[in-house]
Scaffold this motif. Structure first.
Motif, PDB file in Angstrom:
ATOM      1  N   ASP A 163       0.767   4.025  10.871  1.00 37.20           N
ATOM      2  CA  ASP A 163       0.439   3.003   9.867  1.00 37.20           C
ATOM      3  C   ASP A 163       0.030   1.697  10.536  1.00 37.20           C
ATOM      4  O   ASP A 163      -0.977   1.074  10.175  1.00 37.20           O
ATOM      5  N   GLN A 202       1.476   4.490  -2.662  1.00 36.22           N
ATOM      6  CA  GLN A 202       1.377   5.900  -2.284  1.00 36.22           C
ATOM      7  C   GLN A 202       2.709   6.640  -2.435  1.00 36.22           C
ATOM      8  O   GLN A 202       2.788   7.850  -2.219  1.00 36.22           O
ATOM      9  N   GLU A 239       0.823  -1.210   0.000  1.00 33.07           N
ATOM     10  CA  GLU A 239       0.000   0.000   0.000  1.00 33.07           C
ATOM     11  C   GLU A 239       0.857   1.260   0.000  1.00 33.07           C
ATOM     12  O   GLU A 239       0.583   2.221  -0.727  1.00 33.07           O
ATOM     13  N   LYS A 240       1.906   1.281   0.826  1.00 33.03           N
ATOM     14  CA  LYS A 240       2.747   2.479   0.933  1.00 33.03           C
ATOM     15  C   LYS A 240       3.559   2.705  -0.345  1.00 33.03           C
ATOM     16  O   LYS A 240       3.822   3.848  -0.727  1.00 33.03           O
ATOM     17  N   ILE A 296       7.472   3.232   7.423  1.00 29.87           N
ATOM     18  CA  ILE A 296       6.406   2.583   8.184  1.00 29.87           C
ATOM     19  C   ILE A 296       6.408   3.185   9.578  1.00 29.87           C
ATOM     20  O   ILE A 296       7.397   3.078  10.315  1.00 29.87           O
ATOM     21  N   LEU A 299       5.258   6.375  -0.490  1.00 31.60           N
ATOM     22  CA  LEU A 299       5.701   6.769   0.854  1.00 31.60           C
ATOM     23  C   LEU A 299       6.480   5.587   1.426  1.00 31.60           C
ATOM     24  O   LEU A 299       5.947   4.490   1.539  1.00 31.60           O
TER      25      LEU A 299
END
Length: 481
Positions: A58, A49, A45-46, A54, A51
């Motif tokens: 999160d 994005q 997911e990151k 962690i 990004l």
């Protein structure tokens, strides 16, 4: 640091991620069996994005310590018979019902170019032209003999009998149901009879699927039969517990749709009391409320009645009456709807129908069976009606308008009733028969009916990817697709 945590963190580090120091305290308390899966999900997911750190935030979101505010959970009821029921009296009511059915389906089929050449049956019977013409009506009779099929159609102006000679077309004619709406291309025969050259169904158009902007998940359930001693209470409780787990999919579930037969009911069949652990409707719904109370409050629960639930048995059914358990109605995250209903979940259109008419269609249509309910569901979509046959096993009330016509084109069609979980697609529509949470009953065993219960079907409303969790220990219990 334990070995499992080291392996999981190394995976993230090799993907170019940094781990905030505050995150370590949370990770050390996570179930080691879930750890690697969670880290991979966060990394995926990151990365999307762009990004690459962690953080504690999160992890709190993914582990359910804190809700994810970015996931939408918007429910709109687009169609519900509960407030629309206006039952007619006697013949007047049934005339109104079938007039409404004819007019609604004629409007639907009017989108087809052939409809510009439609004639009323009365007009067609007086035509002298040798050109083909089109008529539409409800099928009142279907007979096959001596390698020909005869169809009798009715519209408000009258009825006519047409003959089908073409072998392939006879196969289509053989699947038509009594009271089903069709349009036919017809010509005059040599002996003044009518020859049917084509049969056109209202059917579903090809169109783009609506999708959620965020990856919220919907769970599709049906036929819990709470109150029956065959209700899989331990397995269902395990599923409900999973909803509060740190599993990445569980964290994104925002909707649960229960497609009827929530409870087993009382007096539904002879000697039912011997198979009940809750002897009254009130007890059964109280048990339902206790189970639902354990579902996270950020999950919207939609409950629809089936033929075992209290209230009217005839279709269309209003929502389960509030008088049996007002607490269910008062819960902020519970939406009570009638049968059938159409909902918008984050913009995704879901048509829910318990599926009583499957009984009639399987009995009258060659090639269809309870084992493959999605084939019957396709039949209903092609007919654009949820219960075409009147006067068979499924009771249909003489409503002033036919609320069983499929006017909305759904993105997902959700049905239950037959206790067989199965998935399929039809013209871009996801078909979900959500099976049951009731083990095989003595009656089912006596007629050779084998359910595949205890399967929770989940759909990602953004991608339409389907997942499932199987809570049945029987290795032969699988989801059909």
């Amino acid at each position: 640091m334990n070995k499992e945590l080291t392996v999981a963190l190394n995976y993230a580090l090799h993907k170019g991620f940094q781990i905030h120091p505050d995150a370590f305290k949370i990770l050390e308390n996570v179930d080691v069996q879930k750890l690697e899966k969670i880290i991979k999900e966060i990394v995926r997911e990151k990365t999307r994005q762009k990004l690459f750190q962690i953080s504690q935030d999160d992890l709190e979101t993914y582990l359910g310590i804190k809700d994810d505010p970015s996931l939408q959970s918007n429910v709109k009821v687009l169609s519900d018979p509960t407030t629309k029921i206006t039952t007619g009296e006697g013949v007047r009511g049934y005339n109104a019902l079938f007039s409404s059915r004819f007019n609604k389906l004629k409007r639907i089929i009017a989108d087809r170019p052939e409809s510009r050449m439609l004639k009323s049956i009365a007009s067609a019977k007086t035509t002298k032209s040798e050109d083909d013409f089109y008529v539409c009506g409800l099928v009142s009779q279907r007979n096959t003999e001596r390698n020909i099929t005869k169809l009798v159609l009715e519209d408000p102006s009258g009825s006519f009998e047409g003959v089908v000679f073409a072998t392939e077309l006879q196969k289509t004619a053989g699947t038509l149901l009594n009271d089903q709406f069709v349009m036919t291309r017809t010509s005059l025969g040599k002996n003044s009879g009518f020859i049917i050259k084509d049969i056109i169904l209202p059917d579903m158009p090809d169109q783009a699927t609506n999708k959620s902007e965020t990856e919220a998940y919907a769970v599709f359930l049906s036929d819990l039969h709470i109150g029956s001693k065959y209700f899989m209470e331990e397995e269902f409780a395990e599923f409900v517990s999973w909803l509060s787990s740190p599993d990445p999919i569980a964290r994104k579930i925002r909707f649960i749709l229960i497609g009827g037969d929530v409870v087993d009911g009382v007096g539904i069949y002879p000697n039912q009391d011997k198979e009940l652990v809750c002897q009254t409707i009130e007890e059964q719904l109280k048990k339902t409320e206790e189970l639902i109370d354990k579902i996270p409050k950020n999950v919207k629960i939609i409950i629809m009645p089936g033929n075992h639930d209290p209230g009217r048995r005839a279709l269309p059914q209003p929502a389960i009456p509030e008088k049996y358990n007002s607490s269910l109605w008062k819960r902020e995250n519970v939406v009570m709807v009638g049968n059938p209903a159409v909902l918008s979940l984050n913009g995704v259109k879901v048509m829910m129908f318990h599926g009583q008419s499957i009984d009639d269609i399987v009995k009258t249509t060659p090639g269809l069976s309870y084992d493959k309910p999605t084939n019957v569901m396709k039949h209903l979509l092609r007919a654009r009606h949820l219960s075409p046959i009147y006067g068979s096993q499924t009771p249909i009330a003489p409503e002033m308008q036919d609320l069983l016509v499929i006017e909305e084109v759904p993105d997902i069609f959700h049905v239950g009733h037959v206790h067989r979980a199965q998935l399929d697609m039809y013209k871009g529509i996801l078909l979900v028969n959500s099976g049951s949470w009731q083990k095989q009953t003595p009656f089912q065993a006596s007629v050779g009916m084998t359910p595949n219960p205890g399967i929770a079907i989940m759909v990602n409303l953004k991608t339409f990817q389907v997942f499932h969790e199987n809570y049945n220990s029987n290795s032969d219990n699988i989801l059909q697709s």
